[in-house]
Design a protein around this motif. Sequence first.
Motif, PDB file in Angstrom:
ATOM      1  N   VAL A  56       4.699   7.783 -13.605  1.00  0.00           N
ATOM      2  CA  VAL A  56       5.457   6.607 -14.037  1.00  0.00           C
ATOM      3  C   VAL A  56       4.827   5.293 -13.599  1.00  0.00           C
ATOM      4  N   MET A  57       3.632   5.337 -13.015  1.00  0.00           N
ATOM      5  CA  MET A  57       3.042   4.116 -12.484  1.00  0.00           C
ATOM      6  C   MET A  57       2.233   3.322 -13.503  1.00  0.00           C
ATOM      7  N   GLY A  58       1.849   3.940 -14.615  1.00  0.00           N
ATOM      8  CA  GLY A  58       1.093   3.224 -15.630  1.00  0.00           C
ATOM      9  C   GLY A  58       1.997   2.480 -16.600  1.00  0.00           C
ATOM     10  N   LEU A  89      -1.366   3.248  -4.580  1.00  0.00           N
ATOM     11  CA  LEU A  89      -1.914   4.544  -4.211  1.00  0.00           C
ATOM     12  C   LEU A  89      -1.563   5.537  -5.312  1.00  0.00           C
ATOM     13  N   LEU A  90      -2.594   6.121  -5.939  1.00  0.00           N
ATOM     14  CA  LEU A  90      -2.408   7.062  -7.034  1.00  0.00           C
ATOM     15  C   LEU A  90      -2.807   8.439  -6.553  1.00  0.00           C
ATOM     16  N   ILE A  99      -6.379   7.971  -5.209  1.00  0.00           N
ATOM     17  CA  ILE A  99      -7.174   6.774  -5.465  1.00  0.00           C
ATOM     18  C   ILE A  99      -6.448   5.600  -4.822  1.00  0.00           C
ATOM     19  N   ALA A 100      -7.125   4.923  -3.918  1.00  0.00           N
ATOM     20  CA  ALA A 100      -6.568   3.753  -3.238  1.00  0.00           C
ATOM     21  C   ALA A 100      -7.076   2.496  -3.937  1.00  0.00           C
ATOM     22  N   THR A 102       2.952  10.259  -6.342  1.00  0.00           N
ATOM     23  CA  THR A 102       2.231  11.515  -6.533  1.00  0.00           C
ATOM     24  C   THR A 102       2.889  12.335  -7.623  1.00  0.00           C
ATOM     25  N   SER A 103       2.074  13.061  -8.395  1.00  0.00           N
ATOM     26  CA  SER A 103       2.584  13.950  -9.432  1.00  0.00           C
ATOM     27  C   SER A 103       3.507  13.186 -10.372  1.00  0.00           C
ATOM     28  N   ALA A 104       4.802  13.529 -10.438  1.00  0.00           N
ATOM     29  CA  ALA A 104       5.721  12.796 -11.306  1.00  0.00           C
ATOM     30  C   ALA A 104       5.792  11.321 -10.924  1.00  0.00           C
TER      31      ALA A 104
END
Length: 341
Positions: free
Chosen positions: A175-177, A59-60, A259-260, A169-171
């Motif tokens: 870090v998810m990429g 979840l982005l 974005i799911a 979310t946000s910060a």
Amino acid sequence: MQISFQSSKFLLQALVVFALLVSLTGISSALAAPARPSYEYYVVGNSSNVTRPTTAGQLLMGGGTDVDAAFQWMIGKSGGGDFVVIRATGTDAYNPYIFGLGTVDSVETIIIKNRAAASDTFVVDKIRNAEALFIAGGDQNDYVTLWKGTPVEDAIHYLVTLDVPIGGTSAGLAVMGEFLFSAANGTIDSSTALGNPYNNKVTLNRDFLVLPNMGGIITDSHFVTRDRMGRLVTFLARLVKDGWATSAKGIGIDEMTAIAVEANGTASVLGSGAAYFLRTPGVPEVCQAKKGLTYHNVSVYRVSGLATFNFSAWSGSGGTAYTLNADNGVLTSTQAGGGIY
């Protein structure tokens, strides 16, 4: 050789003073105490661990007001298990909010304040036992500094092997990429980044989290509200110019939007805004220190509403495709009217 009484007395006094200094100042590194774990833990619901079947997904979320439907999507994938929120600062405000959106065994917030806490058995076990994990907003530099290369990072990767849904979310999104803007020297706006791609605030990092569907990607949040298209294009130019990627991809997400992403890479929009999927065409024409960025033909696909996007094919349906061009630090597009969003 004879030593006088006065000499012996002086030597004894000197030894006592030296020992006292060592005791008071801790000049011996061997005597320095390690940092103690610093964290806060809060729970709503059952604090004991349960095990429930989960379904993978990412979840982005773009920051700002949270999207109820996004957390409900994660709850559905959690099997109603333990929903864990991690952050470095802030409060436990997510606990009652998420707990009220669906049926879960518990919602737990862990505020991980130092690297010692990121190795603490209680903290790590709580993450490893999660059926859903959400990385809250804050300062992504805290996450990189405090969590990268620690058992917390390993625990997140362990959840990937269990098909546990992971969001941010946000910060937390930042870090998810595979690649990320670390904000190590503070934030930067689009005009400053475009005007000098090697400004000391364009701080990029990589290989923190390795999540499904997120390879070769850098993300950005609060997108239109904070006018971040230009800086995302600059981040992409730097990734290619510096040899970190031959073709880099970027995702910018508006506030109040998520974005799911399903396990197979298909993605849909939740919330009221849009998401922007960018891809580089090759090496930038001009990407140098103290010179405005020149970079042509960066592709964009904008999705909102019922439009969808496929991460595997990096293409969408029902959205809008256009191209961005940067010339000496000025960004334009092929859209009617030249709008970049």
